[in-house]
Design a protein around this motif. Structure first.
Motif, PDB file in Angstrom:
ATOM      1  N   GLY A  20      50.466   7.074  29.318  1.00  0.00           N
ATOM      2  CA  GLY A  20      49.021   6.957  29.093  1.00  0.00           C
ATOM      3  C   GLY A  20      48.711   5.710  28.274  1.00  0.00           C
ATOM      4  O   GLY A  20      47.634   5.586  27.701  1.00  0.00           O
TER       5      GLY A  20
ATOM      6  N   GLU B  35      40.094  -0.611  36.523  1.00  0.00           N
ATOM      7  CA  GLU B  35      40.086   0.486  35.548  1.00  0.00           C
ATOM      8  C   GLU B  35      39.224   1.663  35.995  1.00  0.00           C
ATOM      9  O   GLU B  35      39.548   2.809  35.711  1.00  0.00           O
ATOM     10  CB  GLU B  35      39.609  -0.038  34.187  1.00  0.00           C
TER      11      GLU B  35
ATOM     12  N   TYR C 289      43.070  17.081  37.327  1.00  0.00           N
ATOM     13  CA  TYR C 289      44.151  16.556  36.473  1.00  0.00           C
ATOM     14  C   TYR C 289      45.255  17.603  36.343  1.00  0.00           C
ATOM     15  O   TYR C 289      46.439  17.302  36.417  1.00  0.00           O
ATOM     16  CB  TYR C 289      43.627  16.208  35.072  1.00  0.00           C
TER      17      TYR C 289
ATOM     18  N   GLU D 292      49.718   6.759  34.487  1.00  0.00           N
ATOM     19  CA  GLU D 292      48.300   6.490  34.697  1.00  0.00           C
ATOM     20  C   GLU D 292      48.122   5.372  35.714  1.00  0.00           C
ATOM     21  O   GLU D 292      48.995   4.529  35.902  1.00  0.00           O
ATOM     22  CB  GLU D 292      47.637   6.089  33.369  1.00  0.00           C
ATOM     23  N   LYS D 293      46.972   5.389  36.382  1.00  0.00           N
ATOM     24  CA  LYS D 293      46.541   4.262  37.174  1.00  0.00           C
ATOM     25  C   LYS D 293      45.925   3.256  36.208  1.00  0.00           C
ATOM     26  O   LYS D 293      45.635   3.656  35.073  1.00  0.00           O
ATOM     27  CB  LYS D 293      45.564   4.653  38.267  1.00  0.00           C
TER      28      LYS D 293
ATOM     29  N   PRO E 265      38.246   1.203  25.808  1.00  0.00           N
ATOM     30  CA  PRO E 265      38.785   0.379  24.719  1.00  0.00           C
ATOM     31  C   PRO E 265      38.697  -1.119  25.053  1.00  0.00           C
ATOM     32  O   PRO E 265      38.694  -1.500  26.221  1.00  0.00           O
ATOM     33  CB  PRO E 265      40.246   0.827  24.643  1.00  0.00           C
TER      34      PRO E 265
ATOM     35  N   ASP F 226      53.650   6.279  20.455  1.00  0.00           N
ATOM     36  CA  ASP F 226      52.435   5.463  20.461  1.00  0.00           C
ATOM     37  C   ASP F 226      52.692   4.298  19.501  1.00  0.00           C
ATOM     38  O   ASP F 226      53.268   4.491  18.428  1.00  0.00           O
ATOM     39  CB  ASP F 226      51.203   6.269  20.008  1.00  0.00           C
ATOM     40  N   SER F 227      52.266   3.091  19.920  1.00  0.00           N
ATOM     41  CA  SER F 227      52.485   1.934  19.048  1.00  0.00           C
ATOM     42  C   SER F 227      51.714   2.107  17.736  1.00  0.00           C
ATOM     43  O   SER F 227      52.038   1.473  16.736  1.00  0.00           O
ATOM     44  CB  SER F 227      52.086   0.646  19.767  1.00  0.00           C
TER      45      SER F 227
ATOM     46  N   HIS G  89      40.171   4.255  41.583  1.00  0.00           N
ATOM     47  CA  HIS G  89      40.052   5.613  42.133  1.00  0.00           C
ATOM     48  C   HIS G  89      39.278   5.591  43.463  1.00  0.00           C
ATOM     49  O   HIS G  89      39.619   6.312  44.401  1.00  0.00           O
ATOM     50  CB  HIS G  89      39.294   6.528  41.168  1.00  0.00           C
TER      51      HIS G  89
ATOM     52  N   PRO H 250      48.008   1.569  27.743  1.00  0.00           N
ATOM     53  CA  PRO H 250      47.137   0.679  28.524  1.00  0.00           C
ATOM     54  C   PRO H 250      47.840   0.071  29.736  1.00  0.00           C
ATOM     55  O   PRO H 250      49.068  -0.021  29.774  1.00  0.00           O
ATOM     56  CB  PRO H 250      46.771  -0.420  27.512  1.00  0.00           C
ATOM     57  N   THR H 251      47.059  -0.366  30.694  1.00  0.00           N
ATOM     58  CA  THR H 251      47.576  -0.849  31.976  1.00  0.00           C
ATOM     59  C   THR H 251      48.646  -1.936  31.817  1.00  0.00           C
ATOM     60  O   THR H 251      49.651  -1.925  32.535  1.00  0.00           O
ATOM     61  CB  THR H 251      46.388  -1.359  32.814  1.00  0.00           C
TER      62      THR H 251
ATOM     63  N   HIS I  44      52.193  -0.591  31.515  1.00  0.00           N
ATOM     64  CA  HIS I  44      52.767   0.314  32.516  1.00  0.00           C
ATOM     65  C   HIS I  44      54.095  -0.188  33.086  1.00  0.00           C
ATOM     66  O   HIS I  44      55.046   0.577  33.226  1.00  0.00           O
ATOM     67  CB  HIS I  44      51.775   0.546  33.664  1.00  0.00           C
TER      68      HIS I  44
ATOM     69  N   GLY J 186      46.483   8.198  23.898  1.00  0.00           N
ATOM     70  CA  GLY J 186      45.036   7.920  23.843  1.00  0.00           C
ATOM     71  C   GLY J 186      44.269   8.889  24.717  1.00  0.00           C
ATOM     72  O   GLY J 186      44.683  10.039  24.914  1.00  0.00           O
ATOM     73  N   ARG J 187      43.175   8.419  25.297  1.00  0.00           N
ATOM     74  CA  ARG J 187      42.263   9.310  26.033  1.00  0.00           C
ATOM     75  C   ARG J 187      42.960   9.977  27.220  1.00  0.00           C
ATOM     76  O   ARG J 187      43.060  11.192  27.312  1.00  0.00           O
ATOM     77  CB  ARG J 187      41.051   8.505  26.528  1.00  0.00           C
ATOM     78  N   ALA J 188      43.452   9.152  28.147  1.00  0.00           N
ATOM     79  CA  ALA J 188      44.042   9.721  29.370  1.00  0.00           C
ATOM     80  C   ALA J 188      45.377  10.401  29.086  1.00  0.00           C
ATOM     81  O   ALA J 188      45.675  11.465  29.635  1.00  0.00           O
ATOM     82  CB  ALA J 188      44.218   8.626  30.414  1.00  0.00           C
TER      83      ALA J 188
HETATM   84  N1  LIG Z   1      43.195   8.770  35.656  1.00  0.00           N
HETATM   85  C1  LIG Z   1      42.066   8.594  34.992  1.00  0.00           C
HETATM   86  O1  LIG Z   1      41.040   9.122  35.359  1.00  0.00           O
HETATM   87  C2  LIG Z   1      42.042   7.726  33.754  1.00  0.00           C
HETATM   88  C3  LIG Z   1      41.019   7.875  32.809  1.00  0.00           C
HETATM   89  C4  LIG Z   1      41.040   7.044  31.680  1.00  0.00           C
HETATM   90  C5  LIG Z   1      42.029   6.080  31.515  1.00  0.00           C
HETATM   91  N2  LIG Z   1      42.991   5.958  32.491  1.00  0.00           N
HETATM   92  C6  LIG Z   1      44.069   4.949  32.353  1.00  0.00           C
HETATM   93  O2  LIG Z   1      44.906   5.322  31.265  1.00  0.00           O
HETATM   94  C7  LIG Z   1      45.420   4.163  30.610  1.00  0.00           C
HETATM   95  C8  LIG Z   1      45.047   4.249  29.134  1.00  0.00           C
HETATM   96  O3  LIG Z   1      43.639   4.238  29.013  1.00  0.00           O
HETATM   97  P1  LIG Z   1      42.904   4.995  27.817  1.00  0.00           P
HETATM   98  O4  LIG Z   1      41.470   4.846  28.056  1.00  0.00           O
HETATM   99  O5  LIG Z   1      43.501   6.331  27.632  1.00  0.00           O
HETATM  100  O6  LIG Z   1      43.339   4.031  26.608  1.00  0.00           O
HETATM  101  P2  LIG Z   1      43.414   4.350  25.054  1.00  0.00           P
HETATM  102  O7  LIG Z   1      43.278   3.032  24.375  1.00  0.00           O
HETATM  103  O8  LIG Z   1      42.516   5.492  24.707  1.00  0.00           O
HETATM  104  O9  LIG Z   1      44.907   4.883  24.865  1.00  0.00           O
HETATM  105  C9  LIG Z   1      46.019   4.059  24.945  1.00  0.00           C
HETATM  106  C10 LIG Z   1      47.006   4.498  23.865  1.00  0.00           C
HETATM  107  O10 LIG Z   1      48.221   3.787  24.080  1.00  0.00           O
HETATM  108  C11 LIG Z   1      48.686   3.277  22.844  1.00  0.00           C
HETATM  109  N3  LIG Z   1      49.525   2.111  23.108  1.00  0.00           N
HETATM  110  C12 LIG Z   1      49.170   0.808  23.242  1.00  0.00           C
HETATM  111  N4  LIG Z   1      50.249   0.045  23.495  1.00  0.00           N
HETATM  112  C13 LIG Z   1      51.311   0.891  23.544  1.00  0.00           C
HETATM  113  C14 LIG Z   1      52.705   0.703  23.747  1.00  0.00           C
HETATM  114  N5  LIG Z   1      53.215  -0.510  23.995  1.00  0.00           N
HETATM  115  N6  LIG Z   1      53.511   1.783  23.697  1.00  0.00           N
HETATM  116  C15 LIG Z   1      53.004   3.011  23.443  1.00  0.00           C
HETATM  117  N7  LIG Z   1      51.686   3.241  23.220  1.00  0.00           N
HETATM  118  C16 LIG Z   1      50.863   2.194  23.278  1.00  0.00           C
HETATM  119  C17 LIG Z   1      47.428   2.999  22.045  1.00  0.00           C
HETATM  120  O11 LIG Z   1      47.698   2.957  20.639  1.00  0.00           O
HETATM  121  C18 LIG Z   1      46.538   4.183  22.451  1.00  0.00           C
HETATM  122  O12 LIG Z   1      46.740   5.303  21.610  1.00  0.00           O
HETATM  123  C19 LIG Z   1      44.809   2.973  31.328  1.00  0.00           C
HETATM  124  O13 LIG Z   1      45.729   2.463  32.248  1.00  0.00           O
HETATM  125  C20 LIG Z   1      43.580   3.561  32.045  1.00  0.00           C
HETATM  126  O14 LIG Z   1      43.224   2.889  33.210  1.00  0.00           O
HETATM  127  C21 LIG Z   1      43.012   6.764  33.579  1.00  0.00           C
END
Ligand SMILES: NC(=O)c1ccc[n+]([C@@H]2O[C@H](COP(=O)([O-])OP(=O)(O)OC[C@H]3O[C@@H](n4cnc5c(N)ncnc54)[C@H](O)[C@@H]3O)[C@@H](O)[C@H]2O)c1
Length: 337
Positions: free
Chosen positions: A73, A176, A291, A96-97, A161, A36-37, A180, A75-76, A79, A12-14
């Motif tokens: 990366g 979330e 990063y 990820e945090k 999300p 990715d799920s 930081h 969701p929390t 982890h 996903g994003r991170a």
């Molecule tokens: N360090 C940073 O600055 C920063 C910035 C954004 C997000 N984050 C962290 O990153 C994590 C993800 O956030 P996001 O915004 O990228 O979420 P997101 O929803 O964009 O991405 C999560 C991805 O994980 C996949 N997923 C869900 N369950 C799964 C599983 N069991 N196995 C494999 N893949 C799975 C989803 O399909 C999705 O593609 C969170 O913990 C968030 O706090 C950190």
């Protein structure tokens, strides 16, 4: 040259910010598999990251693919499971945090990481940002005397999300977005948290009120550190005007600020409007270099067998303060740690 091979879990994003660094920007690493799920998300990410190896589950990747480390990366709430499986398989972990949802999960993660002697780094990228590093050095050099008060603003831009709105899956805004702030305050001050009092409310997202009654989008947190320093965190998400990260530290002999809006914006004064400001819109741009530096540090730690400088204890301390702050929001009382 041997490259450190990564499996990305959660494209996903991170996850993609870090995976792109491991694949394209760091010569000593590459991404060889993607999990990715959502299988279509895994396929698309794999295509971008130059691999044909993609899976709908980490279990499958562990059986079929060959890699040295994972980049988490997901969701929390995923982890803990991902870290435990990776560590038991002897894979190094860049996660990820926030570290986890609960302290029980965090303890379990720490045990399995130590038992299997794998490297672990948490993505608190501010620790690798040149402005934060400079501030830390200035404090250590005595530029502002002894720190007595630290204020940290952490406001996120777009709505994350939907899983983030469910506090059982995320611990909410303070985890979330503001984990930081908690981590960088603890690092800059050089001390652990002692007491917290927090207030929060849902001002901006009435659509969540029924489904997620505990959800809050804005929080004000007052802290005391063990070394007596006072702290304030102000958090909000979504903050529609952009990504806003500012820290101010008051010392006995001066004051230091990190990240004023002016530092990363263009300001224009003209006859129509007094001020037009083009601020920073995203964490991806504001901390782009940080990063990359964090990811490079982790790869280097694997290659030279040294300990990453942001690890499991930093992750645990941030989870601990978030849980205490959420308790304070619920009870209306200060909470001792
Ligand atoms: N360090 C940073 O600055 C920063 C910035 C954004 C997000 N984050 C962290 O990153 C994590 C993800 O956030 P996001 O915004 O990228 O979420 P997101 O929803 O964009 O991405 C999560 C991805 O994980 C996949 N997923 C869900 N369950 C799964 C599983 N069991 N196995 C494999 N893949 C799975 C989803 O399909 C999705 O593609 C969170 O913990 C968030 O706090 C950190």
């Amino acid at each position: 040259m041997k490259k450190v091979k990564f499996c990305l879990i959660g494209a996903g994003r991170a996850g993609m910010v870090n995976a792109r660094n491991f694949e394209f920007n760091i010569a000593e690493s590459e991404v060889v598999a993607v999990v990715d799920s959502n299988l279509e998300a895994a396929r698309k990410a794999a295509e971008e990251l130059n691999t044909n190896d993609y899976y709908g589950s980490f279990d499958e990747a562990l059986i079929k693919s060959d890699f040295d480390a994972v980049c988490i990366g997901a969701p929390t709430f995923v982890h803990c499971e991902a870290v435990v499986k990776a560590a038991e398989a002897g894979k190094h972990i860049y996660s990820e945090k926030p570290l986890s949802i609960s302290l029980e999960e965090a303890d379990k993660m720490e045990r399995v990481i130590r038992k299997n002697k794998v490297k672990f780094q948490i993505d608190f990228m501010r620790r690798f940002d040149k402005n934060f590093l400079r501030a830390k050095k200035l404090i250590e050099d005595g530029a502002i005397g002894t720190p007595i008060l630290i204020k940290s603003v952490g406001r996120g831009p777009g709505l994350p999300p939907e899983w983030y709105a469910d506090l059982k899956k995320s611990n909410g805004l303070l985890a979330e977005v503001n984990s930081h702030d908690f981590d960088s305050m603890r690092w800059l001050i050089g001390g652990n948290f002692k007491q917290v009092y927090a207030l929060a409310d849902n001002f901006k997202l009435p659509q969540y009120k029924e489904k997620y009654p505990d959800f809050y989008d804005t929080a004000a947190v007052i802290l005391k550190f063990e070394n007596g320093v006072l702290g304030v965190v102000d958090g909000c998400c979504p903050a529609t005007y952009g990504y806003d990260v500012r820290v101010e530290i008051l010392g006995t002999e001066g004051m230091l600020q990190i990240g004023s809006k002016q530092a990363y914006s263009v300001m224009v004064w003209n006859k129509d409007k007094n001020l037009i400001s083009e601020g920073n819109q995203s964490w991806k741009t504001l901390f782009k270099d940080a990063y990359e530096e964090g990811a490079r540090h982790f790869v280097n730690c694997i290659l030279i067998n040294s300990e990453p400088k942001v690890g499991i204890i930093d992750g645990k301390k941030a989870v601990e303060i978030v849980i205490a702050a959420n308790k304070s929001i619920k009870s209306g009382k200060p909470i001792d740690l």
